[in-house]
Design a protein around this motif. Sequence first.
Motif, mmCIF file in Angstrom:
data_model
loop_
_atom_site.group_PDB
_atom_site.id
_atom_site.type_symbol
_atom_site.label_atom_id
_atom_site.label_comp_id
_atom_site.label_asym_id
_atom_site.label_seq_id
_atom_site.Cartn_x
_atom_site.Cartn_y
_atom_site.Cartn_z
ATOM 1 N N ALA A 223 36.713 46.364 43.087
ATOM 2 C CA ALA A 223 37.094 45.145 43.808
ATOM 3 C C ALA A 223 36.717 43.914 42.987
ATOM 4 C CB ALA A 223 36.422 45.104 45.174
ATOM 5 N N ALA A 224 35.507 43.923 42.417
ATOM 6 C CA ALA A 224 35.050 42.774 41.628
ATOM 7 C C ALA A 224 35.952 42.569 40.417
ATOM 8 C CB ALA A 224 33.611 42.999 41.181
ATOM 9 N N ARG A 225 36.249 43.643 39.718
ATOM 10 C CA ARG A 225 37.048 43.553 38.485
ATOM 11 C C ARG A 225 38.460 43.051 38.753
ATOM 12 N NH1 ARG A 225 39.346 42.438 34.733
ATOM 13 N NH2 ARG A 225 39.767 43.559 32.792
ATOM 14 N N GLU A 226 38.985 43.413 39.950
ATOM 15 C CA GLU A 226 40.352 43.027 40.305
ATOM 16 C C GLU A 226 40.401 41.718 41.085
ATOM 17 O OE1 GLU A 226 43.358 44.785 39.614
ATOM 18 O OE2 GLU A 226 42.054 45.787 38.175
ATOM 19 N N GLY A 227 39.229 41.127 41.357
ATOM 20 C CA GLY A 227 39.199 39.894 42.153
ATOM 21 C C GLY A 227 39.591 40.133 43.599
ATOM 22 N N LYS A 228 39.268 41.320 44.120
ATOM 23 C CA LYS A 228 39.640 41.690 45.484
ATOM 24 C C LYS A 228 38.371 41.828 46.344
ATOM 25 C CE LYS A 228 43.997 42.070 44.255
ATOM 26 N NZ LYS A 228 44.994 43.066 44.532
ATOM 27 N N LEU B 223 45.227 51.184 44.463
ATOM 28 C CA LEU B 223 45.594 50.332 45.613
ATOM 29 C C LEU B 223 45.465 48.854 45.263
ATOM 30 C CD1 LEU B 223 43.929 52.299 48.552
ATOM 31 C CD2 LEU B 223 46.380 52.056 48.108
ATOM 32 N N PHE B 224 44.348 48.486 44.642
ATOM 33 C CA PHE B 224 44.150 47.072 44.276
ATOM 34 C C PHE B 224 45.147 46.636 43.199
ATOM 35 C CE2 PHE B 224 39.355 47.389 45.382
ATOM 36 C CZ PHE B 224 39.513 46.715 46.587
ATOM 37 N N HIS B 225 45.278 47.457 42.150
ATOM 38 C CA HIS B 225 45.980 47.022 40.939
ATOM 39 C C HIS B 225 47.496 47.143 41.059
ATOM 40 C CE1 HIS B 225 45.701 45.888 36.697
ATOM 41 N NE2 HIS B 225 46.763 46.647 36.515
ATOM 42 N N PHE B 226 47.970 48.206 41.688
ATOM 43 C CA PHE B 226 49.416 48.459 41.696
ATOM 44 C C PHE B 226 50.086 48.172 43.037
ATOM 45 C CE2 PHE B 226 47.750 51.455 38.430
ATOM 46 C CZ PHE B 226 48.388 50.901 37.330
ATOM 47 N N PHE B 227 49.318 48.154 44.124
ATOM 48 C CA PHE B 227 49.941 48.017 45.452
ATOM 49 C C PHE B 227 49.589 46.697 46.134
ATOM 50 C CE2 PHE B 227 50.160 52.554 44.673
ATOM 51 C CZ PHE B 227 51.442 52.856 45.116
ATOM 52 N N ASN C 246 27.339 55.968 35.764
ATOM 53 C CA ASN C 246 27.593 55.208 34.540
ATOM 54 C C ASN C 246 28.897 54.415 34.625
ATOM 55 O OD1 ASN C 246 26.395 54.608 32.101
ATOM 56 N ND2 ASN C 246 27.677 56.044 30.949
ATOM 57 N N PHE C 247 29.423 54.264 35.839
ATOM 58 C CA PHE C 247 30.744 53.635 36.043
ATOM 59 C C PHE C 247 30.832 52.253 35.396
ATOM 60 C CE2 PHE C 247 34.147 51.650 38.609
ATOM 61 C CZ PHE C 247 35.070 52.676 38.691
ATOM 62 N N ALA C 248 29.726 51.483 35.460
ATOM 63 C CA ALA C 248 29.747 50.100 34.961
ATOM 64 C C ALA C 248 29.816 50.039 33.431
ATOM 65 C CB ALA C 248 28.529 49.337 35.460
ATOM 66 N N ALA C 249 29.554 51.164 32.754
ATOM 67 C CA ALA C 249 29.539 51.139 31.278
ATOM 68 C C ALA C 249 30.876 50.683 30.705
ATOM 69 C CB ALA C 249 29.187 52.528 30.738
ATOM 70 N N GLN C 250 31.975 50.961 31.453
ATOM 71 C CA GLN C 250 33.313 50.589 30.964
ATOM 72 C C GLN C 250 33.466 49.082 30.771
ATOM 73 O OE1 GLN C 250 36.487 50.956 34.059
ATOM 74 N NE2 GLN C 250 34.809 51.435 35.448
#
Length: 235
Positions: A189-194, A77-81, A115-119
Amino acid sequence: MSTPHLQGKKGDYAPVVLMPGDPLRAKFIAETYLDQPVCVNEIRGMLGYTGTYQGVPVSVQGSGMGIPSIGIYSYELFHFFNVKSIIRIGTAGGIDPAVKLRDVILGQASCTNSNFAAQYHLPGTYAPIASFRLLKTAADTAQKLEIPVKTGNLFCSDMFYDDANSLELWAKMHVLGIEMESAALYMNAAREGKEALCICTVSDCPLRHEFTSAEERQTGFTSMMRLALETAVQL
Ligand code: HPA
């Protein structure tokens, strides 16, 4: 332009999306609260709708349960829409002794065992937080609507059935509630600036072995829905 999990075209989603975990709840919300709701996703039965509330375009999209699922849908939703703001509307288990059944929690931040933040390869620990603008708008709106809310930390767990039984440790840190989606939503949201916010109604208090009936859950849900919609139209 569809994605692997969402069949809509760019522009099919409003800039603000409400995300319940349960796709049938998305359908119920769209049909109950939105004017002219149009179904924009049916892939895997993860229903999504766009309509208007008080004349303002609003979408509702199911997220599924857990970090991997909301991680996929919120990212797309954030990245493509071009979605700007996502408000998760879900349930949480109350942890802090001050939290009671049917309370509404605003998730200011989200602790997690995931571990989501590991990326992101960060040289330290990332602290997932809600958008201050969304949090402030929701808190002000709750006050105006006279909906009592508790604002603070959530614990976003990868486990619903947790062999380690860690809730008492999180309670020592006055974490308000446990759920399973907020940390991924806040990090995407943080990574996408949203912007993102998680609003939860307390469906159970596992440490006290207290549970709501389906009917009681509906009452708490109605306050949360009103709060989320009235917040969404001000963004
Ligand atoms: N654990 C995890 N997620 C939840 C709970 C719980 O007890 N209650 C509502 N969502």
